[in-house]
Design a protein around this motif. Structure first.
Motif, PDB file in Angstrom:
ATOM      1  N   PHE A 297       0.831  -1.203   0.000  1.00  0.00           N
ATOM      2  CA  PHE A 297       0.000   0.000   0.000  1.00  0.00           C
ATOM      3  C   PHE A 297       0.866   1.253   0.000  1.00  0.00           C
ATOM      4  N   ILE A 298       1.944   1.223   0.799  1.00  0.00           N
ATOM      5  CA  ILE A 298       2.840   2.374   0.824  1.00  0.00           C
ATOM      6  C   ILE A 298       3.419   2.614  -0.566  1.00  0.00           C
ATOM      7  N   ALA A 299       3.862   1.509  -1.210  1.00  0.00           N
ATOM      8  CA  ALA A 299       4.429   1.641  -2.554  1.00  0.00           C
ATOM      9  C   ALA A 299       3.395   2.229  -3.502  1.00  0.00           C
ATOM     10  N   LEU A 300       2.149   1.749  -3.395  1.00  0.00           N
ATOM     11  CA  LEU A 300       1.097   2.254  -4.282  1.00  0.00           C
ATOM     12  C   LEU A 300       0.819   3.727  -3.998  1.00  0.00           C
ATOM     13  N   PHE A 301       0.808   4.079  -2.704  1.00  0.00           N
ATOM     14  CA  PHE A 301       0.533   5.460  -2.328  1.00  0.00           C
ATOM     15  C   PHE A 301       1.549   6.400  -2.965  1.00  0.00           C
ATOM     16  N   LYS A 302       2.829   5.983  -2.953  1.00  0.00           N
ATOM     17  CA  LYS A 302       3.851   6.805  -3.605  1.00  0.00           C
ATOM     18  C   LYS A 302       3.666   6.794  -5.117  1.00  0.00           C
ATOM     19  N   ASP A 303       3.302   5.619  -5.649  1.00  0.00           N
ATOM     20  CA  ASP A 303       3.182   5.491  -7.107  1.00  0.00           C
ATOM     21  C   ASP A 303       2.005   6.247  -7.690  1.00  0.00           C
ATOM     22  N   THR A 304       0.995   6.575  -6.857  1.00  0.00           N
ATOM     23  CA  THR A 304      -0.141   7.300  -7.431  1.00  0.00           C
ATOM     24  C   THR A 304       0.305   8.633  -8.000  1.00  0.00           C
ATOM     25  N   SER A 305       1.473   9.127  -7.561  1.00  0.00           N
ATOM     26  CA  SER A 305       1.942  10.404  -8.101  1.00  0.00           C
ATOM     27  C   SER A 305       2.190  10.312  -9.606  1.00  0.00           C
ATOM     28  N   LEU A 306       2.317   9.068 -10.137  1.00  0.00           N
ATOM     29  CA  LEU A 306       2.574   8.935 -11.578  1.00  0.00           C
ATOM     30  C   LEU A 306       1.387   9.317 -12.433  1.00  0.00           C
ATOM     31  N   VAL A 307       0.184   9.402 -11.836  1.00  0.00           N
ATOM     32  CA  VAL A 307      -0.966   9.703 -12.681  1.00  0.00           C
ATOM     33  C   VAL A 307      -0.848  11.080 -13.325  1.00  0.00           C
ATOM     34  N   LEU A 308       0.125  11.870 -12.884  1.00  0.00           N
ATOM     35  CA  LEU A 308       0.264  13.185 -13.515  1.00  0.00           C
ATOM     36  C   LEU A 308       0.679  13.065 -14.981  1.00  0.00           C
ATOM     37  N   VAL A 309       1.330  11.947 -15.361  1.00  0.00           N
ATOM     38  CA  VAL A 309       1.735  11.820 -16.768  1.00  0.00           C
ATOM     39  C   VAL A 309       0.541  11.591 -17.685  1.00  0.00           C
ATOM     40  N   ILE A 310      -0.602  11.151 -17.145  1.00  0.00           N
ATOM     41  CA  ILE A 310      -1.760  11.044 -18.025  1.00  0.00           C
ATOM     42  C   ILE A 310      -2.761  12.164 -17.747  1.00  0.00           C
ATOM     43  N   GLY A 311      -2.291  13.207 -17.032  1.00  0.00           N
ATOM     44  CA  GLY A 311      -3.094  14.420 -16.924  1.00  0.00           C
ATOM     45  C   GLY A 311      -4.104  14.440 -15.802  1.00  0.00           C
ATOM     46  N   LEU A 312      -3.886  13.656 -14.751  1.00  0.00           N
ATOM     47  CA  LEU A 312      -4.736  13.789 -13.569  1.00  0.00           C
ATOM     48  C   LEU A 312      -4.005  14.666 -12.563  1.00  0.00           C
ATOM     49  N   PHE A 313      -4.779  15.384 -11.741  1.00  0.00           N
ATOM     50  CA  PHE A 313      -4.134  16.319 -10.824  1.00  0.00           C
ATOM     51  C   PHE A 313      -4.120  15.794  -9.405  1.00  0.00           C
ATOM     52  N   ASP A 314      -3.196  14.896  -9.105  1.00  0.00           N
ATOM     53  CA  ASP A 314      -3.045  14.452  -7.733  1.00  0.00           C
ATOM     54  C   ASP A 314      -2.232  15.501  -6.976  1.00  0.00           C
ATOM     55  N   LEU A 315      -1.894  15.203  -5.729  1.00  0.00           N
ATOM     56  CA  LEU A 315      -1.208  16.194  -4.895  1.00  0.00           C
ATOM     57  C   LEU A 315       0.029  16.776  -5.580  1.00  0.00           C
ATOM     58  N   LEU A 316       0.910  15.883  -6.092  1.00  0.00           N
ATOM     59  CA  LEU A 316       2.148  16.361  -6.703  1.00  0.00           C
ATOM     60  C   LEU A 316       1.849  17.171  -7.963  1.00  0.00           C
ATOM     61  N   ALA A 317       0.923  16.682  -8.776  1.00  0.00           N
ATOM     62  CA  ALA A 317       0.627  17.350 -10.043  1.00  0.00           C
ATOM     63  C   ALA A 317       0.065  18.743  -9.813  1.00  0.00           C
ATOM     64  N   ILE A 318      -0.756  18.875  -8.768  1.00  0.00           N
ATOM     65  CA  ILE A 318      -1.397  20.171  -8.561  1.00  0.00           C
ATOM     66  C   ILE A 318      -0.387  21.169  -8.001  1.00  0.00           C
ATOM     67  N   ILE A 319       0.566  20.681  -7.226  1.00  0.00           N
ATOM     68  CA  ILE A 319       1.630  21.569  -6.744  1.00  0.00           C
ATOM     69  C   ILE A 319       2.513  21.963  -7.918  1.00  0.00           C
ATOM     70  N   GLN A 320       2.839  20.977  -8.762  1.00  0.00           N
ATOM     71  CA  GLN A 320       3.642  21.245  -9.954  1.00  0.00           C
ATOM     72  C   GLN A 320       2.962  22.296 -10.823  1.00  0.00           C
ATOM     73  N   ALA A 321       1.628  22.186 -10.960  1.00  0.00           N
ATOM     74  CA  ALA A 321       0.889  23.158 -11.761  1.00  0.00           C
ATOM     75  C   ALA A 321       0.935  24.532 -11.096  1.00  0.00           C
ATOM     76  N   GLY A 322       0.832  24.538  -9.757  1.00  0.00           N
ATOM     77  CA  GLY A 322       0.847  25.798  -9.032  1.00  0.00           C
ATOM     78  C   GLY A 322       2.173  26.537  -9.178  1.00  0.00           C
ATOM     79  N   LEU A 323       3.258  25.780  -9.351  1.00  0.00           N
ATOM     80  CA  LEU A 323       4.581  26.398  -9.459  1.00  0.00           C
ATOM     81  C   LEU A 323       4.698  27.226 -10.735  1.00  0.00           C
ATOM     82  N   ASN A 324       3.891  26.876 -11.750  1.00  0.00           N
ATOM     83  CA  ASN A 324       3.976  27.608 -13.013  1.00  0.00           C
ATOM     84  C   ASN A 324       3.079  28.837 -13.031  1.00  0.00           C
ATOM     85  N   ASP A 325       2.371  29.083 -11.933  1.00  0.00           N
ATOM     86  CA  ASP A 325       1.519  30.262 -11.839  1.00  0.00           C
ATOM     87  C   ASP A 325       2.407  31.509 -11.802  1.00  0.00           C
ATOM     88  N   PRO A 326       2.193  32.451 -12.729  1.00  0.00           N
ATOM     89  CA  PRO A 326       3.074  33.635 -12.780  1.00  0.00           C
ATOM     90  C   PRO A 326       3.154  34.386 -11.454  1.00  0.00           C
TER      91      PRO A 326
END
Lengths: 363, 409
Positions: A297-326
């Motif tokens: 489960f721990i491994a899966l929990f970390k791996d869910t961050s990969l969904v950003l490559v198919i365009g879902l906004f999980d925790l990491l993806a949404i922070i990554q998106a926020g970093l590009n905010d001017p």
């Protein structure tokens, strides 16, 4: 009669270097010249590193503000986190509906607390609810379009909520498949055994990212045109297919640990294969594999961050998106540290919990 | 399952054809040698039906969307550039070539990652068991920090937060005039062997062959007489270094360093390690090292204290105790999970796609897939590559594992 003076000489105080802090320091930090040198080097390194870090992260840091200009240049800009915290937790979930996400979190907390305390009654039912109903209830709670709840499309889901949902649903749904695959791999029937082994080795041999790609581009091709999956569901199917293979290997470990006598015993009692498995073998095996399941489960929990490559906004993806905010440019370190901290707290917490479980099992 | 009562309630009547058949079926169902066959038949039938259904749907869908099938696209011109390639590649090469470039880049980063992660992992694992409290603490902080943070996040951290903060080429960090570090990557001098390359290579092979011969002879001697050739390791080292060095000297081969130099806006010449590779390598190394360290610790702790004491009481020197008693037994425990970590690293290298390092997934399952639209073929080929790597590495490791287990008896 000769009388001996049998009084003992009072025990002397131990030397200062044999007890207490000094002795501990001598044995553990300065046992020999090499050890002493190592200690001094590390201490010097920490002296160089820690004070400036504390200075940056806490003393000079800016905690609140509306854009990067509000932040001082010498300290961390935590304002980036506090200003966007809502988004990091709920994604683009409409603000007036966020109580539903809160309810989802609350449900998790209650279930976990219920299951981890010894004194609470009805554990069996709560566990049953967690494993069967919880994902369904959570899905309808968040999706809505039912019982007067407003419909919230899945592309609006995101942040920590999505991360938890993906990990939990993926985990819980993959559990029964994993058990079936594990039983299949230990079956006496060669066709079933080789099919299950093939499935397990196939999914364990490829990276999750290709599985997600496959789920997002190929799954729509595999089903009739009328059937349309949304992106989240496709990702979830990919994760479940993938996770089932890992779960199967964990469960197989548990099955292997059950002595052969148990199998022979249920056979001689006249129980059928499924009766024996469900009533005798699996309850014992599943108890053994709890730590292993928690680790996957721990491994899966970390791996869910990969969904950003198919365009879902999980925790990491949404922070990554926020970093590009001017308005918030140049806060990447703060963003990643925050994301890292959240993931770390969850993973470390769960792994400590699993270690405790393991110790209880071994006792 | 049918109920036997239901078949036998009309016992007196003459059994009809239907009843006979039902009875026969029931008998077969209860036959321990037939039922498994039936079950397997059903499963195979279901799997085949699912397969046919999926293939049918896919064919229909592809036709409707006007996507061609087959592997013809592999010979078409790709028309896109790739920032790092180990073989000659430019826009005019085929899609098939992008596949090769991708595989080589994946192998490069996996190979380097495995090397560095093993090194760091063993160091941290040993440090974790150090008698120095501070060192042991630092090692466990390292382990607990990095294995509980998603790899993707670590890759982003190194790429977007650390390496992106490096200076521009004109203000590079420089070590002497040979090594440069800047926003565009790490630039190292590249050794070029101009002449006499072949004899030197041949002599290396000859030296290795001779050294192996010596080792075999030494072992034979020790088994026969109980004493090996004294100083055998030194002879072997002399052979391995001496022969190539002599050949090098007399054949007049020369080593020239091609140092990178600032030309225009970037460095030319030497070996360039692009920041994508650097970030990926850093993250993979550190993440995997944290896991390897735990594997190593568990392996060393698995050797019982009595083993060391027994070896010492037999009169073995501390060095011999380590090499002959502790390490062989620890390795037996370490190898299987270590293999798993290596495979994980190779699979995790596919996260390259998130920062644009041109690995197999990024180049082939990314750009090539998008340009050709042939998802089925591309994804199948990509998965096949990873599957081949995984299965062949586990095969190799199994063979090694068996050897280690046999020696240990």
């Amino acid at each position: 009669m000769i009388s001996h003076d049998s009084n003992m000489i009072p025990a002397r105080e131990p030397p200062a270097t044999a007890v207490g802090v000094l002795a501990w320091g001598k044995n553990n930090l300065f046992a020999n010249p090499l050890s002493a040198l190592t200690t001094l080097l590390i201490a010097y390194g920490l002296y160089l590193l820690v004070p400036p870090l504390v200075q940056w992260a806490f003393i000079e840091a800016t905690w609140f503000g509306t854009d990067s200009n509000a932040c001082s240049s010498d300290g961390a800009c935590w304002a980036f986190i506090t200003a966007r915290l809502d988004q990091f937790i709920y994604g683009f979930y409409p603000e007036e509906q966020q109580w539903r996400a809160d309810l989802f979190f609350a449900q998790l907390v209650v279930l976990i607390a219920w299951l981890s305390f010894k004194a609470t009654p009805g554990k069996k039912w709560v566990l049953g609810y967690s494993l069967v109903m919880m994902p369904v209830v959570s899905w309808f709670l968040l999706y809505g379009d039912l019982l007067g709840l407003e419909k919230v499309e899945t592309h609006q889901w995101g942040g920590l909520m999505l991360t938890l949902l993906l990990a939990l649903c993926g985990m819980i749904a993959s559990l029964p498949f994993g058990v079936l695959l594990a039983l299949g791999r230990r079956s006496n029937m060669p066709v079933i055994r080789s099919l299950c082994t093939g499935y397990i080795e196939l999914w364990r041999g490829v990276p999750l990212i290709t599985v997600l790609f496959m789920a997002s581009v190929m799954l729509p091709l595999f089903v009739p045109e009328e059937v349309v999956f949304d992106k989240l569901l496709r990702a979830l199917i990919g994760i479940i297919l993938f996770q089932a293979a890992y779960m199967a290997e964990v469960v197989r470990g548990g099955l292997q640990a059950i002595p052969k006598g148990q199998f022979e015993a249920f056979n001689s009692l006249g129980l059928s294969y499924w009766q024996g498995m469900i009533m005798i073998i699996l309850p014992q095996a599943m108890r053994l594999v709890i730590p292993g399941v928690v680790n996957t489960f721990i491994a899966l929990f970390k791996d869910t961050s990969l969904v950003l490559v198919i365009g879902l906004f999980d925790l990491l993806a949404i922070i990554q998106a926020g970093l590009n905010d001017p308005a918030w440019l140049g806060n990447s370190i703060e963003g990643y540290l925050f994301a890292g901290l959240v993931f770390w707290v969850f993973c470390f917490g769960i792994s400590k919990y699993s270690q405790r479980l393991e110790q209880q099992l071994h006792r | 399952m049918s109920d036997p009562e239901h078949v036998s309630h009309k016992r007196n009547a003459k059994p009809s054809f239907l009843e006979n058949m039902l009875k026969e079926m029931l008998r077969l169902w209860r036959d321990a040698s037939f039922r498994p066959l039936l079950m397997q038949g059903i499963v195979v039938l279901l799997v085949v039906m699912l397969g046919v259904w999926v293939i049918n749907n896919t064919m229909n869908n592809l036709e409707h969307r006007g996507i061609s099938t087959g592997f013809d696209f592999l010979s078409q011109e790709a028309g896109f550039g790739i920032i790092q390639s180990l073989v000659a590649y430019d826009e005019s090469h085929s899609y098939g070539r992008t596949f090769v470039v991708g595989i080589l880049n994946t192998l490069l980063v996996s190979g380097l990652g495995i090397f560095f992660a093993t090194l760091l992992g063993f160091l941290v694992g040993v440090a974790r068991l150090s008698s120095n409290w501070l060192l042991a603490r630092m090692a466990s902080v390292f382990i607990e920090t990095f294995r509980n943070i998603p790899l993707l996040l670590q890759i982003f951290f190194w790429y977007f937060a650390v390496l992106a903060a490096l200076p521009h080429p004109r203000q590079s960090y420089a070590l002497g005039d040979t090594i440069f570090l800047n926003l565009r990557g790490l630039f190292l001098p590249k050794p070029i062997i101009e002449q006499g390359l072949l004899p030197v290579l041949v002599s290396c092979l000859v030296a290795i062959g001779l050294a192996l011969l010596l080792r075999a002879r030494n072992r034979q001697r020790r088994v026969a007489t109980g004493k090996g050739i004294s100083g055998a390791p030194w002879y072997m080292a002399a052979l391995l270094i001496g022969i190539p060095a002599l050949v090098w000297h007399f054949s007049g081969a020369s080593l020239v360093l091609d140092t990178p130099a600032l030309k225009g806006f970037n460095f030319r010449g030497g070996i360039a390690i692009i920041p994508e590779l650097g970030a990926l390598l850093l993250a993979l190394t550190i993440y995997t090292a944290a896991f390897i360290a735990e594997v190593v610790r568990a392996g060393i702790e698995s050797v019982q204290k009595g083993q060391k004491e027994a070896a010492a009481s037999l009169g073995l020197k501390p060095g011999k105790v380590l090499t002959l008693v502790v390490i062989p037994q620890a390795m037996k425990v370490i190898i299987p999970p270590l293999t798993n970590q290596y495979l994980n690293l190779a699979k995790n290298s596919s996260l390259a796609t998130a920062i644009g390092y041109p690995d197999l997934v990024s180049v082939f399952a990314g750009t090539t897939l998008n340009q050709t639209g042939q998802a089925v073929e591309v994804i199948a080929m990509t998965m096949a590559v990873y599957l081949t790597i995984s299965l062949s590495v586990s095969l190799l490791m199994n063979i090694y594992n068996r050897r280690v287990a046999l020696i240990e008896r």
